[in-house]
Design an enzyme around this catalytic site. Structure first.
Site, short mmCIF file in Angstrom:
data_model
loop_
_atom_site.label_atom_id
_atom_site.label_comp_id
_atom_site.label_asym_id
_atom_site.label_seq_id
_atom_site.Cartn_x
_atom_site.Cartn_y
_atom_site.Cartn_z
N THR A 1 0.77 -1.25 -0.01
CA THR A 1 0.07 -0.08 -0.05
C THR A 1 0.83 1.07 -0.05
OG1 THR A 1 -1.54 -1.18 1.07
CG2 THR A 1 -2.05 1.01 1.25
N HIS B 1 1.00 -9.65 -6.83
CA HIS B 1 1.60 -10.44 -5.54
C HIS B 1 2.07 -11.93 -6.35
CE1 HIS B 1 0.12 -7.97 -2.41
NE2 HIS B 1 -0.86 -8.16 -2.29
N ARG C 1 10.12 -7.59 2.73
CA ARG C 1 9.98 -7.23 3.78
C ARG C 1 10.63 -8.34 4.87
NH1 ARG C 1 4.97 -5.03 7.34
NH2 ARG C 1 5.93 -3.89 9.13
N SER D 1 2.49 -8.99 10.62
CA SER D 1 1.76 -8.03 9.87
C SER D 1 0.41 -8.98 9.49
CB SER D 1 2.37 -7.17 8.84
OG SER D 1 1.37 -6.29 8.33
N TYR E 1 11.95 -3.11 2.42
CA TYR E 1 11.11 -2.23 3.23
C TYR E 1 11.72 -1.24 4.47
CZ TYR E 1 7.09 -1.43 6.40
OH TYR E 1 6.27 -0.44 7.21
#
Length: 345
Positions: free
Chosen positions: A78, A141, A163, A171, A232
């Site tokens: 996002t 994805h 990440r 998460s 990230y």
């Protein structure tokens, strides 16, 4: 990306990987927080998007000017969508107060190919993508290998964000219980333990984790003009440097005047997790039909896993990095932060 170039994997590791893949392929359908998955072309696909995924693979024709953001879920997708859109369209929306992000979600500004673009396709009723302004911005994805051939063979560019797996897992554990199917689910250690076992085996949407990351990383090492590999944690630590790399990669570098005029800083502030979380469009309503917009925004912190995982749980996930190391990959920023910060456990 400062990681060393990939090395030849030892034959023993190759055999173990082949055994793992064969073992996975023999497994029956699985559930991830109540959502059915099945193993498809080397990754775990959500049943609810199986037909859309096939339509995307079969019909999508990449253009040389396309830019595609690739990622596993819950790795900063996002955030990257908002940054990418703002960088590419910064001259069109120079007034930050009138920026589309105030009224449109990042996921509507850059659609996912296997979730939205081909969602309502039936037979020959395909979406008309010719009217999308250039450069066309899309997201996916999907792992690298099963991507449509036109993406691989054209000159279109791919931005991949990874990440660290500990924060990625935590998460995910906070996100999936917020989906409509799981209304009322309370996240506890038992639920996390159950899904940790699946996560470490690669059984989660678009997993296995190692295959996904290595697929794009190896391609970025072969052709850095084709794939930009980002961490990230690096974006969090050095946002300005990363935005300059991102802008240059997509063909619209920041001018010296823009740098002096704080254009980069304005984009960083506009697209920060804090800023996006406070926008009304992200506090209410739905873009995706199976969860509310606000479910996409939590903390976005590095090392937050230490607040949720026991040492034994963290060790299991850390062991996943062994295959990455065998392939020559290591997390440049995450490992550096972990070494310096005792709060990482």
């Amino acid at each position: 990306m400062a990681a060393s170039k990939p090395t030849d994997t030892k034959s023993q590791v190759q055999s173990e990987d082949e055994f793992k893949q064969g073992e996975i392929a023999l497994q029956k359908d699985q559930l991830w927080f109540g959502y059915p998955l099945h193993f498809y072309q080397g990754f775990w696909c959500l049943n609810m998007i199986s037909d859309i995924t096939i339509s995307f693979q079969t019909n999508f024709q990449a253009q040389d000017t396309d830019v595609i953001l690739a990622s596993l879920p819950k790795t900063g997708t996002t955030w990257l969508k908002s940054l990418l859109f703002s960088i590419v369209n910064r001259k069109k929306y120079s007034d930050v107060s009138q920026h589309p992000l105030h009224s449109i979600t990042p996921h509507e500004l850059i659609d996912h190919l296997e979730f939205e673009v081909y969602k309502n396709c039936h037979g020959n009723d395909l979406p008309d993508l010719t009217k999308i302004p250039l450069p066309r911005l899309f997201a996916t994805h999907m792992p690298y290998l099963p991507l449509p051939e036109s993406i691989k063979t054209s000159k279109c560019r791919i931005i991949y964000v990874c990440r660290n797996p500990l924060d990625n897992f935590v998460s995910s554990c906070h996100f999936w219980p917020k989906l409509d199917l799981n209304k009322g689910m309370k996240l506890d250690v038992n639920i996390m333990e159950e899904h940790l076992d699946k996560y470490c085996k690669g059984i989660f949407p678009f997993g296995p984790y190692e295959d996904h990351l290595l697929g794009y990383w190896k391609e970025s090492m072969k052709n850095s003009n084709k794939v930009l590999f980002l961490e990230y944690e690096g974006l969090k630590k050095e946002p300005k440097d990363h935005l300059k790399r991102l802008a240059e990669f997509v063909g619209c570098p920041f001018s010296k005047e823009e740098e002096k005029g704080n254009v980069i800083d304005e984009i960083i502030e506009l697209c920060s997790i804090k800023s996006l979380k406070e926008m009304e469009i992200n506090k209410r309503g739905k873009y995706y039909e199976w969860f509310e917009n606000k479910a996409l925004f939590r903390k976005g912190e590095v090392g937050d896993w230490s607040n949720y995982l026991t040492p034994s749980m963290a060790k299991r996930i850390e062991e996943m990095q062994e295959r990455l190391k065998e392939a020559g990959f290591s997390f440049t920023y995450y490992n550096h932060l972990k070494a310096k910060d005792s709060s990482f456990g």
